[in-house]
Design an enzyme around this catalytic site. Structure first.
Site, PDB file in Angstrom:
ATOM      1  N   ARG A   1       0.816  -1.224   0.000  1.00  0.00           N
ATOM      2  CA  ARG A   1       0.000   0.000   0.000  1.00  0.00           C
ATOM      3  C   ARG A   1       0.843   1.265   0.000  1.00  0.00           C
ATOM      4  O   ARG A   1       0.399   2.307  -0.467  1.00  0.00           O
ATOM      5  CB  ARG A   1      -0.890   0.022   1.254  1.00  0.00           C
ATOM      6  CG  ARG A   1      -2.077  -0.890   1.199  1.00  0.00           C
ATOM      7  CD  ARG A   1      -2.703  -0.960   2.569  1.00  0.00           C
ATOM      8  NE  ARG A   1      -1.672  -1.239   3.582  1.00  0.00           N
ATOM      9  CZ  ARG A   1      -1.887  -1.379   4.870  1.00  0.00           C
ATOM     10  NH1 ARG A   1      -3.092  -1.259   5.342  1.00  0.00           N
ATOM     11  NH2 ARG A   1      -0.895  -1.641   5.714  1.00  0.00           N
TER      12      ARG A   1
ATOM     13  N   LYS B   1       3.491 -19.593   5.949  1.00  0.00           N
ATOM     14  CA  LYS B   1       2.818 -19.911   7.204  1.00  0.00           C
ATOM     15  C   LYS B   1       2.445 -18.610   7.924  1.00  0.00           C
ATOM     16  O   LYS B   1       3.126 -17.608   7.700  1.00  0.00           O
ATOM     17  CB  LYS B   1       3.692 -20.808   8.055  1.00  0.00           C
ATOM     18  CG  LYS B   1       4.748 -20.075   8.885  1.00  0.00           C
ATOM     19  CD  LYS B   1       5.363 -21.008   9.898  1.00  0.00           C
ATOM     20  CE  LYS B   1       6.105 -20.213  10.946  1.00  0.00           C
ATOM     21  NZ  LYS B   1       6.825 -20.970  11.922  1.00  0.00           N
TER      22      LYS B   1
ATOM     23  N   HIS C   1       9.767 -23.346   4.900  1.00  0.00           N
ATOM     24  CA  HIS C   1      11.164 -23.135   4.493  1.00  0.00           C
ATOM     25  C   HIS C   1      12.091 -24.249   4.996  1.00  0.00           C
ATOM     26  O   HIS C   1      13.185 -24.423   4.491  1.00  0.00           O
ATOM     27  CB  HIS C   1      11.681 -21.745   4.886  1.00  0.00           C
ATOM     28  CG  HIS C   1      11.881 -21.568   6.351  1.00  0.00           C
ATOM     29  ND1 HIS C   1      10.873 -21.169   7.193  1.00  0.00           N
ATOM     30  CD2 HIS C   1      12.965 -21.738   7.122  1.00  0.00           C
ATOM     31  CE1 HIS C   1      11.339 -21.098   8.414  1.00  0.00           C
ATOM     32  NE2 HIS C   1      12.604 -21.445   8.405  1.00  0.00           N
TER      33      HIS C   1
ATOM     34  N   LYS D   1      15.736 -26.583   3.035  1.00  0.00           N
ATOM     35  CA  LYS D   1      17.096 -26.745   3.564  1.00  0.00           C
ATOM     36  C   LYS D   1      17.777 -27.929   2.891  1.00  0.00           C
ATOM     37  O   LYS D   1      17.175 -28.985   2.703  1.00  0.00           O
ATOM     38  CB  LYS D   1      17.066 -26.939   5.085  1.00  0.00           C
ATOM     39  CG  LYS D   1      16.697 -25.654   5.811  1.00  0.00           C
ATOM     40  CD  LYS D   1      16.738 -25.861   7.308  1.00  0.00           C
ATOM     41  CE  LYS D   1      16.367 -24.593   8.039  1.00  0.00           C
ATOM     42  NZ  LYS D   1      17.429 -23.581   8.033  1.00  0.00           N
TER      43      LYS D   1
ATOM     44  N   GLU E   1      15.572 -23.139  20.115  1.00  0.00           N
ATOM     45  CA  GLU E   1      16.027 -21.756  19.941  1.00  0.00           C
ATOM     46  C   GLU E   1      16.558 -21.262  21.272  1.00  0.00           C
ATOM     47  O   GLU E   1      16.058 -21.659  22.327  1.00  0.00           O
ATOM     48  CB  GLU E   1      14.863 -20.880  19.484  1.00  0.00           C
ATOM     49  CG  GLU E   1      14.418 -21.191  18.077  1.00  0.00           C
ATOM     50  CD  GLU E   1      13.201 -20.371  17.694  1.00  0.00           C
ATOM     51  OE1 GLU E   1      13.380 -19.265  17.207  1.00  0.00           O
ATOM     52  OE2 GLU E   1      12.089 -20.859  17.927  1.00  0.00           O
TER      53      GLU E   1
ATOM     54  N   ASP F   1       3.177 -23.116  15.985  1.00  0.00           N
ATOM     55  CA  ASP F   1       4.236 -22.377  15.299  1.00  0.00           C
ATOM     56  C   ASP F   1       5.297 -23.306  14.709  1.00  0.00           C
ATOM     57  O   ASP F   1       5.875 -23.005  13.671  1.00  0.00           O
ATOM     58  CB  ASP F   1       4.892 -21.408  16.307  1.00  0.00           C
ATOM     59  CG  ASP F   1       5.804 -20.402  15.632  1.00  0.00           C
ATOM     60  OD1 ASP F   1       5.372 -19.813  14.627  1.00  0.00           O
ATOM     61  OD2 ASP F   1       6.941 -20.214  16.099  1.00  0.00           O
TER      62      ASP F   1
ATOM     63  N   HIS G   1       6.710 -27.388  10.498  1.00  0.00           N
ATOM     64  CA  HIS G   1       8.101 -27.793  10.276  1.00  0.00           C
ATOM     65  C   HIS G   1       8.412 -29.186  10.812  1.00  0.00           C
ATOM     66  O   HIS G   1       8.988 -30.030  10.133  1.00  0.00           O
ATOM     67  CB  HIS G   1       9.065 -26.816  10.951  1.00  0.00           C
ATOM     68  CG  HIS G   1       8.831 -25.388  10.592  1.00  0.00           C
ATOM     69  ND1 HIS G   1       8.610 -24.978   9.308  1.00  0.00           N
ATOM     70  CD2 HIS G   1       8.783 -24.268  11.355  1.00  0.00           C
ATOM     71  CE1 HIS G   1       8.451 -23.662   9.286  1.00  0.00           C
ATOM     72  NE2 HIS G   1       8.536 -23.215  10.517  1.00  0.00           N
TER      73      HIS G   1
ATOM     74  N   LYS H   1      11.644 -22.251  23.114  1.00  0.00           N
ATOM     75  CA  LYS H   1      12.350 -20.970  23.149  1.00  0.00           C
ATOM     76  C   LYS H   1      13.239 -20.947  24.379  1.00  0.00           C
ATOM     77  O   LYS H   1      12.943 -21.600  25.383  1.00  0.00           O
ATOM     78  CB  LYS H   1      11.350 -19.824  23.270  1.00  0.00           C
ATOM     79  CG  LYS H   1      10.311 -19.801  22.168  1.00  0.00           C
ATOM     80  CD  LYS H   1      10.841 -19.121  20.958  1.00  0.00           C
ATOM     81  CE  LYS H   1       9.790 -18.968  19.905  1.00  0.00           C
ATOM     82  NZ  LYS H   1      10.359 -18.563  18.616  1.00  0.00           N
TER      83      LYS H   1
HETATM   84  P1  NAP Z   1       5.209  -7.259   7.803  1.00  0.00           P
HETATM   85  O1  NAP Z   1       6.610  -6.832   8.053  1.00  0.00           O
HETATM   86  O2  NAP Z   1       4.153  -6.760   8.724  1.00  0.00           O
HETATM   87  O3  NAP Z   1       4.834  -6.829   6.308  1.00  0.00           O
HETATM   88  C1  NAP Z   1       3.532  -6.866   5.830  1.00  0.00           C
HETATM   89  C2  NAP Z   1       3.518  -6.352   4.416  1.00  0.00           C
HETATM   90  O4  NAP Z   1       2.168  -6.376   3.941  1.00  0.00           O
HETATM   91  C3  NAP Z   1       4.005  -4.928   4.265  1.00  0.00           C
HETATM   92  O5  NAP Z   1       4.775  -4.832   3.098  1.00  0.00           O
HETATM   93  C4  NAP Z   1       2.709  -4.132   4.097  1.00  0.00           C
HETATM   94  O6  NAP Z   1       3.011  -2.993   3.355  1.00  0.00           O
HETATM   95  C5  NAP Z   1       1.872  -5.128   3.318  1.00  0.00           C
HETATM   96  N1  NAP Z   1       0.436  -4.900   3.420  1.00  0.00           N
HETATM   97  C6  NAP Z   1      -0.316  -4.823   4.545  1.00  0.00           C
HETATM   98  N2  NAP Z   1      -1.612  -4.606   4.225  1.00  0.00           N
HETATM   99  C7  NAP Z   1      -1.677  -4.559   2.875  1.00  0.00           C
HETATM  100  C8  NAP Z   1      -2.713  -4.357   1.943  1.00  0.00           C
HETATM  101  N3  NAP Z   1      -3.979  -4.149   2.324  1.00  0.00           N
HETATM  102  N4  NAP Z   1      -2.405  -4.371   0.642  1.00  0.00           N
HETATM  103  C9  NAP Z   1      -1.144  -4.561   0.200  1.00  0.00           C
HETATM  104  N5  NAP Z   1      -0.111  -4.769   1.047  1.00  0.00           N
HETATM  105  C10 NAP Z   1      -0.376  -4.751   2.358  1.00  0.00           C
HETATM  106  O7  NAP Z   1       5.056  -8.843   7.786  1.00  0.00           O
HETATM  107  P2  NAP Z   1       6.188  -9.935   7.456  1.00  0.00           P
HETATM  108  O8  NAP Z   1       6.932 -10.229   8.705  1.00  0.00           O
HETATM  109  O9  NAP Z   1       6.968  -9.502   6.274  1.00  0.00           O
HETATM  110  O10 NAP Z   1       5.309 -11.227   7.149  1.00  0.00           O
HETATM  111  C11 NAP Z   1       4.588 -11.404   5.957  1.00  0.00           C
HETATM  112  C12 NAP Z   1       3.904 -12.761   5.972  1.00  0.00           C
HETATM  113  O11 NAP Z   1       4.876 -13.774   6.022  1.00  0.00           O
HETATM  114  C13 NAP Z   1       2.995 -12.992   7.174  1.00  0.00           C
HETATM  115  O12 NAP Z   1       1.935 -13.827   6.804  1.00  0.00           O
HETATM  116  C14 NAP Z   1       3.891 -13.744   8.144  1.00  0.00           C
HETATM  117  O13 NAP Z   1       3.147 -14.540   9.026  1.00  0.00           O
HETATM  118  C15 NAP Z   1       4.671 -14.590   7.167  1.00  0.00           C
HETATM  119  N6  NAP Z   1       5.982 -15.005   7.670  1.00  0.00           N
HETATM  120  C16 NAP Z   1       6.901 -14.068   8.031  1.00  0.00           C
HETATM  121  C17 NAP Z   1       8.140 -14.475   8.475  1.00  0.00           C
HETATM  122  C18 NAP Z   1       9.200 -13.473   8.858  1.00  0.00           C
HETATM  123  O14 NAP Z   1      10.289 -13.915   9.182  1.00  0.00           O
HETATM  124  N7  NAP Z   1       8.940 -12.192   8.825  1.00  0.00           N
HETATM  125  C19 NAP Z   1       8.455 -15.852   8.558  1.00  0.00           C
HETATM  126  C20 NAP Z   1       7.486 -16.789   8.166  1.00  0.00           C
HETATM  127  C21 NAP Z   1       6.258 -16.351   7.718  1.00  0.00           C
HETATM  128  P3  NAP Z   1       2.148  -1.642   3.389  1.00  0.00           P
HETATM  129  O15 NAP Z   1       1.915  -1.292   4.808  1.00  0.00           O
HETATM  130  O16 NAP Z   1       2.996  -0.699   2.623  1.00  0.00           O
HETATM  131  O17 NAP Z   1       0.902  -1.964   2.655  1.00  0.00           O
END
Ligand code: NAP
Length: 485
Positions: free
Chosen positions: A51, A150, A180, A184, A218, A237, A242, A333
């Site tokens: 966004r 996930k 992921h 590995k 962890e 989780d 996993h 953890k």
């Molecule tokens: P995050 O940092 O909160 O990022 C969320 C992203 O979604 C941002 O780029 C946000 O950008 C975008 N977004 C939110 N609402 C939106 C909308 N209405 N339209 C378009 N874009 C939108 O989350 P994240 O940690 O990257 O995680 C993303 C997903 O991956 C989640 O489902 C999480 O559970 C999963 N995940 C993450 C990790 C990790 O290590 N981070 C690991 C495994 C799984 P804007 O605010 O600019 O729209």
């Protein structure tokens, strides 16, 4: 030895959530590393979508900053960074609204011959609406791929609902559910070791394998993401996804072909052969405070939380191969080290002709996922020297980074998985029915814990978990392996 790299076909990869943490830490750096080894063609386009209102130049700047932070400096050659940034584009899209969809459709329409992939790196609540909008805007073609992360639901009902939302607009062959751990190198090597060598498979059954231990430990707590974690806990989780995937790959029958559906059919059979879990087969824990470090309850800011930061499980697989061999799993953890491994512990020889040595633990094959991905075979040999026939144990050790050589030989999990999406290879991705079967196994025990009203057992930070975890294996005459690196 450097792995040979086969370039993929030209593609357009749209990353929804491109401004978020996962995109910055994993997706963009992984794509850069694949470009650095010439796997990604110059004509590929990586299109960020979120966004935030941003120009292409601004998103490129953000991407460059993410590379600076998350890619090894030695790899960041200016000409490669420039080449990578040339592939980067950005469209402001509101997944839940109308903005940006027409622009995205037009951009993708410029290259109808490109493979199209949509990586949903956004909150799971947006998966359904994005799938729907992609279809409605005519952006998703029959050969497009959609990638989801996930959590794939929080129980069977929500996983079913999510699968239904996705399958309304995409065929199962187009849906890539990322775990992921499956990307590995060691995990894939588990299949290679089992099915490409004659050595182990004849022994890979309850007759020769005493038990299996799967550990994902962890050493950090949940501080910083306590609120999110407290909604899920270790079972949701880690175990449901996993660890069950690791269990499946360890226990499955050889598939007739190394083909996505043959492999996934065999994994599904393992999940369906698991005995229902009894509360006495599980141990839940929460870490205590330690000096100035906060307890789990303080980290999640809820003194009444019953969510587990540790779980240990004794699972039984009721089939001909595994009847009588327990599979222990534990994850938590703030344990003593960051370590993920599968330990396949063999039975003792049927008759020993040597004097008994108390500390010997017998043969074990240890498949180490982190740190230092690799495989160790614990062997019993003669203690060198003239002191008679004394026995000792040695590890036959193969660390993959040493054996396969540096960055070129050891792609990170996300690198492999994203390239598999572009190649259209689903072998290392979970099928919808696998995810549902895993929830069907974990749901009743999560419910039983909630119904019992019992609190998780406290454990010391830096330990191997609560005391009852030792009793779980101890009551079978087994000992957990040390959590140490
Ligand atoms: P995050 O940092 O909160 O990022 C969320 C992203 O979604 C941002 O780029 C946000 O950008 C975008 N977004 C939110 N609402 C939106 C909308 N209405 N339209 C378009 N874009 C939108 O989350 P994240 O940690 O990257 O995680 C993303 C997903 O991956 C989640 O489902 C999480 O559970 C999963 N995940 C993450 C990790 C990790 O290590 N981070 C690991 C495994 C799984 P804007 O605010 O600019 O729209």
């Amino acid at each position: 030895m450097v792995s040979s790299v086969i370039p993929v076909q030209p593609f357009d990869l749209v990353i929804f959530g491109a401004t978020g943490d996962l995109a910055h830490r994993k997706i963009l750096p992984s794509l850069f590393r694949r470009l650095a080894v010439h796997q990604i063609p110059d004509t590929a386009r990586i299109i960020g979508a979120a966004r935030s209102k941003m120009t292409r130049a601004e998103f490129r700047k953000q991407t460059a900053a993410a590379l600076e932070e998350f890619v090894a400096p030695a790899l960041l050659k200016p000409e490669l960074v420039e080449q990578f940034l040339n592939t980067i584009d950005y469209v402001t899209v509101d997944a839940a609204g109308h903005d940006g969809w027409a622009t995205l459709a037009k951009k993708l329409g410029d290259r109808p011959d490109h493979i199209r992939a949509f990586y949903l790196s956004v909150a799971p609540g947006l998966f359904g609406v994005i799938a729907e909008k992609l279809a409605a805007a005519g952006i998703a073609t029959p050969s497009s791929r959609i990638v989801v992360e996930k959590p794939l639901g929080k129980d069977l009902a929500s996983a079913r609902a999510l699968n239904a939302q996705l399958s309304r607009h995409f065929e199962e062959e187009q849906i890539y559910r990322i775990d992921h751990y499956l990307g590995k190198e060691t995990v894939q090597n588990l299949m290679a070791i089992r099915f490409a060598n004659a050595l182990f498979e004849p022994l890979w059954n309850a007759r020769f394998i005493d038990h299996v231990q799967i550990t994902v430990a962890e050493n950090i707590g949940v501080a910083g993401r306590g609120e999110y974690y407290d909604q899920s806990g270790a079972m949701r989780d880690m175990v449901q996804n996993h660890m069950m995937q690791l269990l499946c790959l360890t226990a499955m029958e050889p598939p007739a072909h190394f083909d996505p559906n043959f492999v996934r059919d065999e994994k599904l059979k393992v999940i369906r052969s698991l005995d229902p879990l009894k509360p006495s087969d599980t141990v839940r824990g929460q870490y205590r405070a330690n000096g100035s470090a906060l307890s789990y309850l303080a980290d999640v800011k809820d003194p009444a939380s019953r969510t587990e930061s540790f779980v240990a499980i004794r699972a039984h697989i009721s089939n001909w191969r595994w009847s009588g061999t327990p599979f222990y799993m534990r994850t938590g953890k703030k344990l003593s080290a960051r370590l993920s491994e599968i330990a396949v512990v063999f039975r003792d020889p049927p008759h020993s002709i040597f004097p008994k040595v108390e500390d010997l633990r017998g043969n074990a094959l240890i498949i180490r996922l982190q740190p230092n991905e690799g495989i160790t075979l614990r062997m019993t040999i003669k203690d060198p020297g003239p002191g008679g026939m004394r026995l000792t144990e040695v590890p036959l050790d193969m660390t993959f980074a040493d054996a396969l050589g540096g960055d070129g030989g050891m792609p990170e999990a996300y690198e492999r998985l994203i390239m598999d999406v572009i190649r259209g290879d689903q072998t290392l991705f979970m099928r919808g029915d696998e995810v549902e079967a895993a929830w069907a196994w974990t749901d009743p025990i999560i419910q039983a814990w909630a119904d019992s009203g019992n609190k998780p057992q406290q454990y010391d930070p830096g330990s191997a978990g609560p005391i009852d975890a030792y009793k779980l294996t101890g009551s079978d005459g087994h000992l957990w392996r040390e959590i140490a690196t």
